[in-house]
Design a protein around this motif. Structure first.
Motif, PDB file in Angstrom:
ATOM      1  N   ARG A 246       0.958  -1.276   0.068  1.00 54.05           N
ATOM      2  CA  ARG A 246      -0.086  -0.007   0.001  1.00 54.05           C
ATOM      3  C   ARG A 246       0.885   1.176   0.021  1.00 54.05           C
ATOM      4  O   ARG A 246       0.382   2.248   0.187  1.00 54.05           O
ATOM      5  CB  ARG A 246      -0.803   0.200   1.098  1.00 54.05           C
ATOM      6  N   ALA A 247       2.376   1.134  -0.436  1.00 53.26           N
ATOM      7  CA  ALA A 247       3.068   2.330  -0.139  1.00 53.26           C
ATOM      8  C   ALA A 247       3.448   2.825  -1.802  1.00 53.26           C
ATOM      9  O   ALA A 247       3.895   2.114  -2.625  1.00 53.26           O
ATOM     10  CB  ALA A 247       4.276   1.847   0.732  1.00 53.26           C
ATOM     11  N   ASP A 248       3.353   4.223  -1.667  1.00 57.08           N
ATOM     12  CA  ASP A 248       4.196   4.668  -2.907  1.00 57.08           C
ATOM     13  C   ASP A 248       5.575   5.344  -2.415  1.00 57.08           C
ATOM     14  O   ASP A 248       6.232   5.599  -2.997  1.00 57.08           O
ATOM     15  CB  ASP A 248       3.239   6.103  -3.531  1.00 57.08           C
ATOM     16  N   VAL A 249       5.602   5.226  -1.193  1.00 54.48           N
ATOM     17  CA  VAL A 249       6.938   5.783  -0.371  1.00 54.48           C
ATOM     18  C   VAL A 249       6.962   5.184   0.940  1.00 54.48           C
ATOM     19  O   VAL A 249       5.920   5.221   1.652  1.00 54.48           O
ATOM     20  CB  VAL A 249       6.955   7.422  -0.254  1.00 54.48           C
ATOM     21  N   LEU A 268      18.619  -3.824   5.270  1.00 57.62           N
ATOM     22  CA  LEU A 268      18.499  -3.281   3.805  1.00 57.62           C
ATOM     23  C   LEU A 268      19.830  -3.412   3.187  1.00 57.62           C
ATOM     24  O   LEU A 268      19.798  -3.471   1.787  1.00 57.62           O
ATOM     25  CB  LEU A 268      17.690  -1.829   3.849  1.00 57.62           C
ATOM     26  N   ARG A 269      20.880  -3.145   3.624  1.00 53.56           N
ATOM     27  CA  ARG A 269      22.219  -3.302   2.898  1.00 53.56           C
ATOM     28  C   ARG A 269      22.338  -4.387   1.829  1.00 53.56           C
ATOM     29  O   ARG A 269      22.854  -4.188   0.903  1.00 53.56           O
ATOM     30  CB  ARG A 269      23.260  -3.031   4.059  1.00 53.56           C
ATOM     31  N   PRO A 270      21.830  -5.695   2.602  1.00 58.26           N
ATOM     32  CA  PRO A 270      22.173  -6.910   1.761  1.00 58.26           C
ATOM     33  C   PRO A 270      21.366  -6.947   0.264  1.00 58.26           C
ATOM     34  O   PRO A 270      21.547  -7.397  -0.741  1.00 58.26           O
ATOM     35  CB  PRO A 270      21.750  -8.057   2.536  1.00 58.26           C
ATOM     36  N   LEU A 271      20.206  -6.217   0.405  1.00 55.88           N
ATOM     37  CA  LEU A 271      19.512  -6.142  -0.872  1.00 55.88           C
ATOM     38  C   LEU A 271      20.250  -5.120  -1.732  1.00 55.88           C
ATOM     39  O   LEU A 271      20.044  -5.631  -3.243  1.00 55.88           O
ATOM     40  CB  LEU A 271      17.963  -5.134  -0.543  1.00 55.88           C
ATOM     41  N   GLY A 272      21.053  -4.355  -1.691  1.00 52.80           N
ATOM     42  CA  GLY A 272      21.850  -3.758  -2.534  1.00 52.80           C
ATOM     43  C   GLY A 272      21.085  -2.344  -3.344  1.00 52.80           C
ATOM     44  O   GLY A 272      21.604  -2.078  -4.244  1.00 52.80           O
ATOM     45  N   THR A 273      19.929  -2.342  -2.952  1.00 50.04           N
ATOM     46  CA  THR A 273      19.163  -1.276  -3.644  1.00 50.04           C
ATOM     47  C   THR A 273      18.792   0.031  -2.780  1.00 50.04           C
ATOM     48  O   THR A 273      18.158   0.941  -3.196  1.00 50.04           O
ATOM     49  CB  THR A 273      17.648  -1.707  -4.091  1.00 50.04           C
ATOM     50  N   VAL A 274      19.426   0.190  -1.501  1.00 55.07           N
ATOM     51  CA  VAL A 274      19.334   1.306  -0.763  1.00 55.07           C
ATOM     52  C   VAL A 274      20.800   2.037  -0.527  1.00 55.07           C
ATOM     53  O   VAL A 274      21.877   1.342   0.056  1.00 55.07           O
ATOM     54  CB  VAL A 274      18.681   0.963   0.289  1.00 55.07           C
ATOM     55  N   TRP A 275      20.863   3.035  -0.776  1.00 55.55           N
ATOM     56  CA  TRP A 275      22.369   3.866  -0.608  1.00 55.55           C
ATOM     57  C   TRP A 275      22.221   4.375   0.795  1.00 55.55           C
ATOM     58  O   TRP A 275      21.096   5.025   1.321  1.00 55.55           O
ATOM     59  CB  TRP A 275      22.414   5.186  -1.474  1.00 55.55           C
ATOM     60  N   PHE A 276      23.284   4.073   1.598  1.00 50.80           N
ATOM     61  CA  PHE A 276      23.422   4.698   3.026  1.00 50.80           C
ATOM     62  C   PHE A 276      24.773   5.265   3.012  1.00 50.80           C
ATOM     63  O   PHE A 276      25.724   5.028   2.521  1.00 50.80           O
ATOM     64  CB  PHE A 276      23.522   3.581   4.058  1.00 50.80           C
ATOM     65  N   GLY A 277      24.677   6.610   3.663  1.00 46.54           N
ATOM     66  CA  GLY A 277      25.855   7.236   3.736  1.00 46.54           C
ATOM     67  C   GLY A 277      25.696   8.598   4.544  1.00 46.54           C
ATOM     68  O   GLY A 277      24.536   8.891   4.789  1.00 46.54           O
ATOM     69  N   GLY A 295       7.971  -3.601  -6.378  1.00 45.01           N
ATOM     70  CA  GLY A 295       7.397  -2.385  -6.902  1.00 45.01           C
ATOM     71  C   GLY A 295       8.446  -1.382  -7.129  1.00 45.01           C
ATOM     72  O   GLY A 295       8.198  -0.287  -7.394  1.00 45.01           O
ATOM     73  N   ARG A 296       9.384  -1.509  -6.432  1.00 41.51           N
ATOM     74  CA  ARG A 296      10.607  -0.495  -6.694  1.00 41.51           C
ATOM     75  C   ARG A 296      10.088   0.628  -5.823  1.00 41.51           C
ATOM     76  O   ARG A 296      10.200   1.572  -6.161  1.00 41.51           O
ATOM     77  CB  ARG A 296      11.126  -0.104  -7.941  1.00 41.51           C
TER      78      ARG A 296
END
Ligand code: AMP
Ligand code: MG
Length: 413
Positions: A246-249, A268-277, A295-296
């Motif tokens: 149910r999320a757009d964000v 989330l780091r293991p997914l590789g789709t989220v930048w942290f810094g 749904g990215r």
């Protein structure tokens, strides 16, 4: 893995905005569109007023019958009927007669002016008219306000009460808008408890999910406040997966710094789709942004300290939500003001100092301390002073950039 070099606020915002698309257009009931932008231009399908109607309570007359009326030589006419708003059976006015008419009622064919009650004896069977109206006096003409075919709202116009009232007046029950972003707000932290629940010696109430949910709703989003997730990556991922449909964000708080239990990073780091810094700002240095799920769905992982979370929302999430809704500008405009007190600032990071802005005086006064846990000072502030990365000290009287926290944007709620 060591954290990378800090990026600037602009670099982070640019990356976020590059990854955000405006949401799909659909038609919504008028009141659901309050604060959204018209996604398409609106052309009037009808004229307003839709028919010639009376601007006063009085008598519809033919000018030729009353042109000589004065208080010394009044004109007397038989009254052939009464025309009410929404009760207008009399459609033609015979020569040599008058008809009572109420404000908003259609002027009968043949009549070319309305004599207000004040110029008459208010007679029911016969009326005495003491004064002659001019041609068309007290008649609101069809189309004098809006003409069928007129462009009445440009695409992008924010739909406030006046615009929605106009659409309804034109007969529109719905309007095309980009739908409200559905924002899921999740707080992480094993120390957190719902407000209203008792606290132990090591627990605190979850302020952030309310802070962020309220900020998102004020921005115009439809918000789902999920509340608290403990510092366990499996629990976090399970909660996230349940919410993604149910999320757009997604907006999370906590668990992104350098601690031993930083659950959001760990999950989330293991997914590789989220930048942290790190972003070169204070407060709000640890940030994360990316996409999750099939749904990215864009996800903002904001730091846990309340002041950091809130200012991160202002700087990064708010512009993204506004882009999704087709509202401009995306970011709240900054203003300039003179500092009432001298300040210092660490080098290399943009500092955001909570403050009071006095628009009339053109001054800004820092309030409270710099600690990013100080929610009392945050609630007291209505602006932040924005101190550039290379500035380490400013004197009283210096002109500074200020980000107001409550004003400057149209739309949302
Ligand atoms: P974290 O980034 O998770 O280490 O959190 C940083 C600080 O913010 C800690 O003192 C947390 O207790 C506090 N914090 C985290 N989440 C919340 C929240 N939802 N409400 C209030 N304080 C929070
Ligand atoms: Mg935490």
């Amino acid at each position: 893995m060591p954290d990378p070099q800090p990026i600037t606020v602009e670099e982070h915002l640019d990356r976020v905005l590059a990854a955000i698309e405006p949401l799909a257009v659909s038609t919504q009931p008028l009141l659901d569109a309050l604060g959204l932008a018209a996604a398409e231009p609106v052309t009037a399908g009808v004229s307003l007023p839709g028919f010639d109607n009376s601007a006063m309570d009085g008598y519809a007359v033919r000018l030729a019958d009353v042109v000589s009326a004065t208080s010394d030589a009044p004109v007397h006419l038989p009254v052939v009927g009464a025309i009410g708003a929404g009760a207008a059976d009399l459609r033609d006015l015979p020569e040599g007669t008058a008809a009572k008419i109420m404000t908003g009622a259609p002027v009968p064919a043949g009549a070319d002016a309305v004599v207000p009650y004040e110029w008459t004896d208010r007679g029911a069977e016969h009326v005495r008219i003491d004064r002659a109206p001019t041609e068309g006096q007290h008649v609101r003409r069809a189309g004098e306000d809006v003409t069928a075919g007129d462009l009445v709202l440009e695409a992008g116009t924010v739909l406030g009460p006046r615009q929605l009232g106009l659409l309804a007046s034109l007969g529109h029950a719905r309007v095309a808008v980009r739908h409200r972003p559905r924002v899921v707000v999740l707080s992480t932290g094993s120390e957190l408890r719902e407000p209203g629940q008792p606290l132990g010696h090591d627990s605190i109430h979850d302020g952030n999910s309310f802070l962020l949910a309220a900020a998102a709703r004020r921005a115009g989003a439809a918000v789902y406040r999920v509340g608290i997730v403990p510092d366990q990556p499996e629990a976090f991922l399970a909660a996230l997966e349940e919410q993604l449909v149910r999320a757009d964000v997604v907006v999370t708080s906590g668990g992104v710094s350098m601690g031993d239990y930083d659950v959001v990073k760990a999950a989330l780091r293991p997914l590789g789709t989220v930048w942290f810094g790190p972003v070169a700002m204070q407060p709000g240095k640890p940030q994360g942004f990316g996409h999750v799920g099939p749904g990215r769905v864009p996800i903002f992982t904001l730091p846990g300290n309340p002041v950091s979370a809130y200012l991160s929302f202002e700087l990064f999430v708010l512009p993204a939500l506004r882009k999704m809704m087709g509202l401009t500008p995306w970011s709240r405009p900054q203003v300039t003001a003179r500092l009432t007190h001298a300040i210092t600032s660490p080098p290399g990071r943009r500092q955001l100092l909570r403050a009071h802005l006095d628009v009339a005086e053109g001054t800004v006064s820092p309030v409270g301390g710099p600690g990013s846990h100080l929610v009392g000072g945050l609630a007291d502030a209505d602006a932040v002073v924005v101190v550039p990365e290379d500035v380490t000290a400013l004197d009283a009287g210096a002109t500074v950039s200020v980000l107001p926290l409550d004003t400057g944007l149209d739309g949302g709620l």
